[in-house]
Design a protein around this motif. Structure first.
Motif, PDB file in Angstrom:
ATOM      1  N   ALA A 301       0.964  -1.147   0.081  1.00  0.00           N
ATOM      2  CA  ALA A 301      -0.081   0.013   0.060  1.00  0.00           C
ATOM      3  C   ALA A 301       0.862   1.143  -0.012  1.00  0.00           C
ATOM      4  O   ALA A 301       0.586   2.342  -0.546  1.00  0.00           O
ATOM      5  N   THR A 302       1.776   1.577   0.706  1.00  0.00           N
ATOM      6  CA  THR A 302       2.795   2.516   0.841  1.00  0.00           C
ATOM      7  C   THR A 302       3.629   2.561  -0.720  1.00  0.00           C
ATOM      8  O   THR A 302       3.510   3.747  -0.901  1.00  0.00           O
ATOM      9  N   TRP A 308       5.776   4.034  -6.140  1.00  0.00           N
ATOM     10  CA  TRP A 308       7.204   3.411  -6.206  1.00  0.00           C
ATOM     11  C   TRP A 308       6.916   2.065  -7.022  1.00  0.00           C
ATOM     12  O   TRP A 308       5.951   1.430  -7.025  1.00  0.00           O
ATOM     13  N   ASP A 309       7.847   1.661  -7.765  1.00  0.00           N
ATOM     14  CA  ASP A 309       7.897  -0.029  -8.241  1.00  0.00           C
ATOM     15  C   ASP A 309       8.566  -0.686  -7.654  1.00  0.00           C
ATOM     16  O   ASP A 309       8.337  -1.858  -7.580  1.00  0.00           O
ATOM     17  N   PRO A 332       6.116  -6.069  -6.265  1.00  0.00           N
ATOM     18  CA  PRO A 332       6.012  -5.325  -7.442  1.00  0.00           C
ATOM     19  C   PRO A 332       5.010  -6.004  -8.379  1.00  0.00           C
ATOM     20  O   PRO A 332       4.503  -5.068  -9.215  1.00  0.00           O
ATOM     21  N   TYR A 333       4.748  -7.073  -8.436  1.00  0.00           N
ATOM     22  CA  TYR A 333       4.071  -7.857  -9.467  1.00  0.00           C
ATOM     23  C   TYR A 333       2.645  -7.649  -8.979  1.00  0.00           C
ATOM     24  O   TYR A 333       1.672  -7.232 -10.000  1.00  0.00           O
ATOM     25  N   ARG A 339      -2.304  -1.531 -11.135  1.00  0.00           N
ATOM     26  CA  ARG A 339      -2.058  -0.333 -11.860  1.00  0.00           C
ATOM     27  C   ARG A 339      -2.479  -0.764 -13.163  1.00  0.00           C
ATOM     28  O   ARG A 339      -3.107   0.137 -13.786  1.00  0.00           O
ATOM     29  N   ARG A 340      -2.275  -1.841 -13.672  1.00  0.00           N
ATOM     30  CA  ARG A 340      -2.521  -1.903 -15.131  1.00  0.00           C
ATOM     31  C   ARG A 340      -4.032  -2.091 -15.288  1.00  0.00           C
ATOM     32  O   ARG A 340      -4.938  -1.704 -16.324  1.00  0.00           O
ATOM     33  N   THR A 341      -4.812  -2.578 -14.254  1.00  0.00           N
ATOM     34  CA  THR A 341      -6.460  -2.629 -14.327  1.00  0.00           C
ATOM     35  C   THR A 341      -6.836  -1.529 -13.803  1.00  0.00           C
ATOM     36  O   THR A 341      -8.003  -1.415 -13.782  1.00  0.00           O
TER      37      THR A 341
END
Length: 433
Positions: A301-302, A308-309, A332-333, A339-341
């Protein structure tokens, strides 16, 4: 160690019919794309990135709804989309899966959701958590590789499942857990008569210890389910995504809220839906993924909030101990999928988690452990912040049984009345006129 080559001969007819071809063609690095055979390894030899199973897309496209629906009422109905267990005789399993998808109309009305709310309730699995899915695949891989023992580092539910599978296999297991784990999870791991090692430290300390142990000569013959056979283990989580789509009539929900510890479950539900679309089993629609964390352990969440990645480790605290992984391997995944969705990540404190457990029980009759309380509380938070669309169908995941995490509830729930064994006492309590 290597498994039988994928796509090797169509095997003999068994009790369930012909053994399907294995669509797994090897392992692939999620970072650099290097490929390997079907080996017992979780880290890339080129860049040390994580490995996952790579599939033959043509074999995946050959799978049909009818083929799946003809399968058993457990995770193995999806075996043609999985990397192990194609011959039923090879499986080490408690036969988890096909858990209820509960329509949560009263909770939906309370939150103002108008397009339908569902709870995928994995507390109905044999050891009462979703971990039975991943361990059935990991234990089957361990058998295929010829390992003599199985082991794990765990925040509780995984330990329960590994010990139970080992008991079913008749093989020794070694489960390592933080010493401050909930008593219910300690008891459930211990009852199977396997080695249970309580470590003075948090999960990340336990995981580090088992990583070192896996390199010793004494444990060379041991499958650490969430380490050296992790690529196969992780694929078990896909079955939850497959089931949700099938139980909705072969369609993908518009929105889903998923609790995050390592982040692996979230990535694999997303992967399952992408695979179903690519195979032509479901219609290609858009979905939005939301992650849920405890405020006591919120590294993903942070990272999301800060753009951040990279996920920076934290020291876990709080009551949601099954989510207390301060250095999440798949963080990261998980961020990539969220983010993609077009999704988001929420975090909630201990009081909100307890309220989330009570809200789900009060409105749906589902008793969730603390991770489920996190998910329901984050659902409420997302609605209140306008981040989740109340006019789109939504699924939330309950990953474990509430009886495992009773301690946070003991101060706030109990008898509503205390009476003597007489009608007079009942009248005085206002229970009858």
């Amino acid at each position: 160690m290597t498994m039988t080559a994928p796509g090797s001969a169509q095997a003999d007819v068994t009790e369930g019919g012909p053994v399907p071809l294995n669509p797994a063609r090897g392992l692939i690095c999620r970072n650099c794309g290097a490929t390997f055979g079907l080996i017992a390894e979780h880290a890339c030899a080129e860049c040390f990135g994580p490995l996952e199973v790579d599939y033959d897309k043509d074999l995946m496209r050959a799978v049909t709804r009818q083929q799946i629906e003809a399968g058993p009422q457990n995770i193995w109905r999806y075996v043609a989309l999985l990397p192990v267990g194609h011959d039923p005789a090879s499986r080490v399993t408690l036969d988890p899966g096909m858990t209820p998808l509960v329509k949560a109309d009263r909770l939906a009305a309370e939150l103002g959701l108008t397009a339908g709310l569902w709870v995928k309730d994995d507390s109905a699995n044999p050891t009462h958590s979703f971990k039975d899915r991943v361990v059935s695949l990991a234990a089957t891989a361990a058998k295929t590789f010829g390992y003599a023992k199985i082991a794990c580092a765990s925040t509780g539910n995984l330990a329960n499942s590994v010990a139970a599978h080992a008991a079913r296999m008749g093989l020794p297991s070694f489960v390592f857990v933080p010493s401050d784990l909930e008593p219910g999870k300690i008891t459930q791991s211990a009852v199977y008569g396997q080695a249970l090692i309580a470590v003075d430290g948090n999960y990340d300390d336990v995981n580090r210890l088992t990583s070192e142990l896996a390199e010793t000569d004494e444990f060379e013959d041991t499958a650490f389910v969430n380490q050296n056979v992790r690529p196969y283990y992780a694929e078990g989580s896909k079955t939850m995504g497959y089931e949700i789509a099938e139980q909705l009539g072969w369609r993908i929900p518009a929105q889903v809220v998923i609790p995050m510890a390592s982040g692996s479950l979230l990535t694999k539900v997303d992967k399952a839906w992408r695979e179903l679309v690519a195979a032509g089993i479901v219609e290609d629609t858009e979905w939005t993924i939301f992650g849920a964390q405890s405020a006591g352990c919120d590294p993903i969440a942070t990272a999301f909030d800060n753009g951040w990645d990279v996920v920076k480790p934290v020291k876990p605290t709080g009551i949601a101990k099954s989510l207390n992984i301060g250095n999440p391997a798949d963080g990261p995944y998980a961020l990539d999928a969220i983010r993609r969705t077009g999704g988001s990540v929420g975090r909630v404190g201990d009081d909100e988690i307890v309220q989330g457990i009570r809200d789900l029980a009060r409105t749906t009759g589902v008793f969730a452990e603390t991770a489920g309380g996190v998910t329901v509380a984050v659902l409420r938070q997302l609605v209140e912040k306008g981040l989740l669309d109340p006019a789109k169908e939504t699924v939330v995941l309950n990953t474990g049984e509430g009886l495992k995490t009773l301690d946070p509830l003991l101060p706030v729930v109990g008898p509503t009345h205390h009476v003597q064994p007489s009608l007079r006492s009942l009248r005085e309590a206002g229970l009858i006129a």
